[in-house]
Write a protein that holds these residues in place. Structure first.
Motif, short mmCIF file in Angstrom:
data_model
loop_
_atom_site.label_atom_id
_atom_site.label_comp_id
_atom_site.label_asym_id
_atom_site.label_seq_id
_atom_site.Cartn_x
_atom_site.Cartn_y
_atom_site.Cartn_z
N LYS A 153 0.93 -1.22 0.09
CA LYS A 153 -0.06 0.04 -0.10
C LYS A 153 0.85 1.21 -0.09
N ASN A 154 1.83 1.26 0.76
CA ASN A 154 2.73 2.55 0.97
C ASN A 154 3.48 2.69 -0.35
N GLU A 157 0.94 3.85 -3.09
CA GLU A 157 0.52 5.50 -2.61
C GLU A 157 1.94 6.30 -3.06
N LYS A 160 1.48 6.65 -6.82
CA LYS A 160 0.40 7.30 -7.26
C LYS A 160 0.73 8.70 -7.25
N ASN A 161 1.27 9.11 -5.79
CA ASN A 161 1.66 10.44 -5.68
C ASN A 161 2.76 11.10 -6.64
#
Length: 186
Positions: A153-154, A157, A160-161
């Motif tokens: 997940k990290n 993320e 994505k960022n």
């Protein structure tokens, strides 16, 4: 009393008589007194303060903070504390700390590192190959599923960022990852 203008020897002598803990947060203690307190009278409430401000301390205190951080790794993980970049770099290199713990710590702060630094840090925690495979699949517009866990997940993320993927979502037991080039079917 320790805040008063007294010698280091006298201050440490007074601290030695104390039976509780002492906070160094927002105190103007000498470096030697700070080191003594951190080693012997550590107030766990200072954990976040020393973890974030690691670089502001001298080398002697940094070494004490490093050792204290290793002792409190479970608390750092469970409380999701942010570590100073230099401290994080030292901690993820400690092989006596569980590899998964080190991976989680790094994954929480991926954006703290340049691309070159990131590759080095991912290698240290044995995530570089997985990361490179993930990037390769994303760049080829592949259909990607990843196990649901904090590390993935990290990383997702972070990607994505940094505009490396369009988005991701949970599908059952996995994350479904959509690259920038991938068309989404309804």
């Amino acid at each position: 009393v320790l805040d008063m203008n007294i010698s280091n020897t006298k201050a440490i002598s007074i601290a030695e008589q104390f039976e509780g803990t002492i906070s160094i947060h927002d105190k103007v203690f000498s470096p030697s007194l700070q080191a003594y307190i951190l080693e012997n009278l550590f107030d766990a409430e200072d954990l976040e303060y020393i973890a974030i401000n690691y670089s502001a301390f001298n080398q002697e205190i940094q070494n004490v903070i490093f050792n204290k951080t290793k002792s409190f790794i479970e608390e750092i993980l469970s409380e999701e504390l942010t570590l100073d970049k230099q401290l994080l770099s030292r901690i993820i290199s400690v092989e006596t700390i569980d590899i998964t713990s080190r991976q989680v710590l790094l994954s929480r702060q991926l954006s703290d590192f340049s691309l070159q630094e990131l590759n080095e840090k991912l290698q240290i925690v044995k995530l570089l190959e997985s990361y490179n495979n993930l990037m390769s699949i994303i760049n080829r517009s592949g259909n990607l599923k990843l196990e649901i866990n904090e590390i993935n997940k990290n990383i997702l993320e972070f990607l994505k960022n940094n505009d490396k993927l369009s988005f991701y979502r949970e599908e059952g037991e996995h994350y479904r990852v959509y690259s920038k080039k991938q068309k989404i079917k309804a």
